[in-house]
Design an enzyme around this catalytic site. Structure first.
Site, PDB file in Angstrom:
ATOM      1  N   GLY A  46       0.834  -1.197   0.000  1.00  0.00           N
ATOM      2  CA  GLY A  46       0.000   0.000   0.000  1.00  0.00           C
ATOM      3  C   GLY A  46       0.868   1.245   0.000  1.00  0.00           C
ATOM      4  O   GLY A  46       2.078   1.175   0.278  1.00  0.00           O
ATOM      5  N   GLN A  51       3.217   9.852   1.446  1.00  0.00           N
ATOM      6  CA  GLN A  51       4.491   9.129   1.593  1.00  0.00           C
ATOM      7  C   GLN A  51       5.464   9.452   0.465  1.00  0.00           C
ATOM      8  O   GLN A  51       6.639   9.102   0.542  1.00  0.00           O
ATOM      9  CB  GLN A  51       4.251   7.619   1.686  1.00  0.00           C
ATOM     10  CG  GLN A  51       3.508   7.220   2.969  1.00  0.00           C
ATOM     11  CD  GLN A  51       3.279   5.736   3.057  1.00  0.00           C
ATOM     12  OE1 GLN A  51       2.327   5.218   2.472  1.00  0.00           O
ATOM     13  NE2 GLN A  51       4.151   5.028   3.745  1.00  0.00           N
ATOM     14  N   CYS A  94       5.504  -0.242   7.731  1.00  0.00           N
ATOM     15  CA  CYS A  94       5.228   1.013   7.021  1.00  0.00           C
ATOM     16  C   CYS A  94       6.454   1.356   6.191  1.00  0.00           C
ATOM     17  O   CYS A  94       7.586   1.322   6.691  1.00  0.00           O
ATOM     18  CB  CYS A  94       4.939   2.126   8.025  1.00  0.00           C
ATOM     19  SG  CYS A  94       4.552   3.708   7.250  1.00  0.00           S
ATOM     20  N   LEU A  95       6.222   1.704   4.921  1.00  0.00           N
ATOM     21  CA  LEU A  95       7.360   2.050   4.049  1.00  0.00           C
ATOM     22  C   LEU A  95       8.073   3.300   4.551  1.00  0.00           C
ATOM     23  O   LEU A  95       9.235   3.512   4.227  1.00  0.00           O
ATOM     24  CB  LEU A  95       6.865   2.261   2.611  1.00  0.00           C
ATOM     25  CG  LEU A  95       6.293   1.010   1.920  1.00  0.00           C
ATOM     26  CD1 LEU A  95       5.779   1.360   0.531  1.00  0.00           C
ATOM     27  CD2 LEU A  95       7.323  -0.103   1.836  1.00  0.00           C
ATOM     28  N   HIS A 136      -4.802   1.432   7.466  1.00  0.00           N
ATOM     29  CA  HIS A 136      -3.451   1.984   7.615  1.00  0.00           C
ATOM     30  C   HIS A 136      -3.253   3.169   6.659  1.00  0.00           C
ATOM     31  O   HIS A 136      -2.711   4.217   7.036  1.00  0.00           O
ATOM     32  CB  HIS A 136      -2.440   0.859   7.318  1.00  0.00           C
ATOM     33  CG  HIS A 136      -1.004   1.241   7.366  1.00  0.00           C
ATOM     34  ND1 HIS A 136      -0.118   0.760   8.308  1.00  0.00           N
ATOM     35  CD2 HIS A 136      -0.250   2.051   6.560  1.00  0.00           C
ATOM     36  CE1 HIS A 136       1.087   1.260   8.101  1.00  0.00           C
ATOM     37  NE2 HIS A 136       1.039   2.048   7.029  1.00  0.00           N
ATOM     38  N   GLU A 137      -3.724   3.001   5.408  1.00  0.00           N
ATOM     39  CA  GLU A 137      -3.527   4.067   4.403  1.00  0.00           C
ATOM     40  C   GLU A 137      -4.419   5.283   4.693  1.00  0.00           C
ATOM     41  O   GLU A 137      -3.973   6.429   4.530  1.00  0.00           O
ATOM     42  CB  GLU A 137      -3.789   3.534   2.991  1.00  0.00           C
ATOM     43  CG  GLU A 137      -2.925   2.348   2.563  1.00  0.00           C
ATOM     44  CD  GLU A 137      -1.446   2.547   2.781  1.00  0.00           C
ATOM     45  OE1 GLU A 137      -0.980   3.704   2.799  1.00  0.00           O
ATOM     46  OE2 GLU A 137      -0.738   1.539   2.986  1.00  0.00           O
ATOM     47  N   HIS A 140      -2.834   7.401   7.161  1.00  0.00           N
ATOM     48  CA  HIS A 140      -1.804   8.286   6.579  1.00  0.00           C
ATOM     49  C   HIS A 140      -2.428   9.589   6.071  1.00  0.00           C
ATOM     50  O   HIS A 140      -1.844  10.671   6.207  1.00  0.00           O
ATOM     51  CB  HIS A 140      -1.101   7.608   5.400  1.00  0.00           C
ATOM     52  CG  HIS A 140       0.077   6.764   5.768  1.00  0.00           C
ATOM     53  ND1 HIS A 140       1.161   7.245   6.458  1.00  0.00           N
ATOM     54  CD2 HIS A 140       0.357   5.456   5.527  1.00  0.00           C
ATOM     55  CE1 HIS A 140       2.055   6.272   6.627  1.00  0.00           C
ATOM     56  NE2 HIS A 140       1.590   5.176   6.074  1.00  0.00           N
TER      57      HIS A 140
HETATM   58  O1  K1U Z   1       1.544   2.519   3.880  1.00  0.00           O
HETATM   59  C1  K1U Z   1       2.577   1.870   3.911  1.00  0.00           C
HETATM   60  O2  K1U Z   1       3.531   2.257   4.551  1.00  0.00           O
HETATM   61  C2  K1U Z   1       2.659   0.572   3.175  1.00  0.00           C
HETATM   62  C3  K1U Z   1       2.596  -0.631   4.096  1.00  0.00           C
HETATM   63  C4  K1U Z   1       1.184  -1.135   4.148  1.00  0.00           C
HETATM   64  C5  K1U Z   1       0.893  -2.126   5.237  1.00  0.00           C
HETATM   65  C6  K1U Z   1       1.635  -3.264   5.431  1.00  0.00           C
HETATM   66  C7  K1U Z   1       1.316  -4.162   6.437  1.00  0.00           C
HETATM   67  C8  K1U Z   1       0.254  -3.912   7.241  1.00  0.00           C
HETATM   68  C9  K1U Z   1      -0.459  -2.748   7.066  1.00  0.00           C
HETATM   69  C10 K1U Z   1      -0.142  -1.866   6.048  1.00  0.00           C
HETATM   70  C11 K1U Z   1       3.527  -1.674   3.526  1.00  0.00           C
HETATM   71  O3  K1U Z   1       3.341  -2.192   2.486  1.00  0.00           O
HETATM   72  S1  K1U Z   1       4.899  -2.041   4.482  1.00  0.00           S
HETATM   73  C12 K1U Z   1       5.579  -3.471   3.681  1.00  0.00           C
HETATM   74  C13 K1U Z   1       5.055  -4.665   4.339  1.00  0.00           C
HETATM   75  O4  K1U Z   1       5.030  -4.700   5.555  1.00  0.00           O
HETATM   76  C14 K1U Z   1       4.503  -5.810   3.630  1.00  0.00           C
HETATM   77  C15 K1U Z   1       4.844  -6.059   2.321  1.00  0.00           C
HETATM   78  C16 K1U Z   1       4.307  -7.162   1.671  1.00  0.00           C
HETATM   79  C17 K1U Z   1       3.423  -8.004   2.334  1.00  0.00           C
HETATM   80  C18 K1U Z   1       3.070  -7.741   3.653  1.00  0.00           C
HETATM   81  C19 K1U Z   1       3.623  -6.645   4.308  1.00  0.00           C
HETATM   82 ZN    ZN Z   2       2.503   3.333   6.233  1.00  0.00          ZN
END
Ligand code: K1U
Ligand code: ZN
Length: 187
Positions: A46, A51, A94-95, A136-137, A140
């Protein structure tokens, strides 16, 4: 379309409340394309526009695994219109806060209303990881980070770690996972 640089904790942009999109036009569609590019490059599931430093209410999501067909979903001006009383726990990341994961409790099911890339209103019912990611998004877009849902002790610790990393000029790196971007659509 090139990927954009990510904004990291403790950048104050992450605390902004993003503005609604007034009209879904080519500029907004270009923003969505840049966001998908950035999200796939960072191997995220996401991304919210803030971001990449753009304070507009735009979100991209794709939960497909690396060997699956991409399932890109763009949500413009998303709002949760229904949330379950039942909750679920998920180890969130979170990225903008690389390499940090903590369990967060959120409603298990949500209904989200949003505009799609054509400006048409849509509604989507989500559970599991999609429900987690949507919440989560949308957080943000309101300047809220997943670390705001954990204990103050843990939050202060991670904020300090990232403040120190910024002070010594150490840019956080995100571990790259293999991820395939969607094929361009033929005209
Ligand atoms: O918004 C963001 O920072 C993106 C975030 C979204 C997210 C991940 C996990 C739980 C809630 C929201 C990410 O993509 S972080 C990367 C990550 O944790 C992930 C990547 C691939 C599969 C599962 C998790
Ligand atoms: Zn995030």
């Amino acid at each position: 379309m090139a990927a954009a640089p990510l904004v990291y904790l403790p950048d104050s942009k992450l605390r902004l409340v993003s503005a609604p999109v007034e009209r879904v036009d080519d500029e907004v569609r270009a923003l969505v394309a840049t966001m998908f590019e950035t999200m796939y490059e960072a191997a995220g599931i996401g991304l919210a526009a803030i971001q990449i430093g753009v304070a507009r209410r735009v979100v991209t999501i794709d939960l497909a695994g690396k060997d699956e067909e991409p399932q890109p979903l763009a949500l413009i001006n998303p709002e949760i219109v229904k949330a379950s009383d039942e909750t679920q726990l998920y180890d969130e990341g979170c990225l903008s806060i690389p390499d940090y994961y903590e369990e967060v409790e959120r409603p298990a099911r949500v209904t989200v209303r949003y505009l799609d890339g054509d400006g048409a209103q849509q509604e989507l019912e989500a559970d599991g990881l999609l429900a987690v990611c949507i919440q989560h998004e949308i957080d943000h877009l309101n300047g809220v980070l997943f670390i705001d849902h954990i204990s103050r002790l843990k939050r202060d610790r991670v904020v300090k770690k990232f403040e120190k990393a910024r002070a010594i000029g150490e840019l956080p790196s995100f571990p790259k996972r293999e991820r395939r971007a969607p094929e361009p659509v033929e005209a």
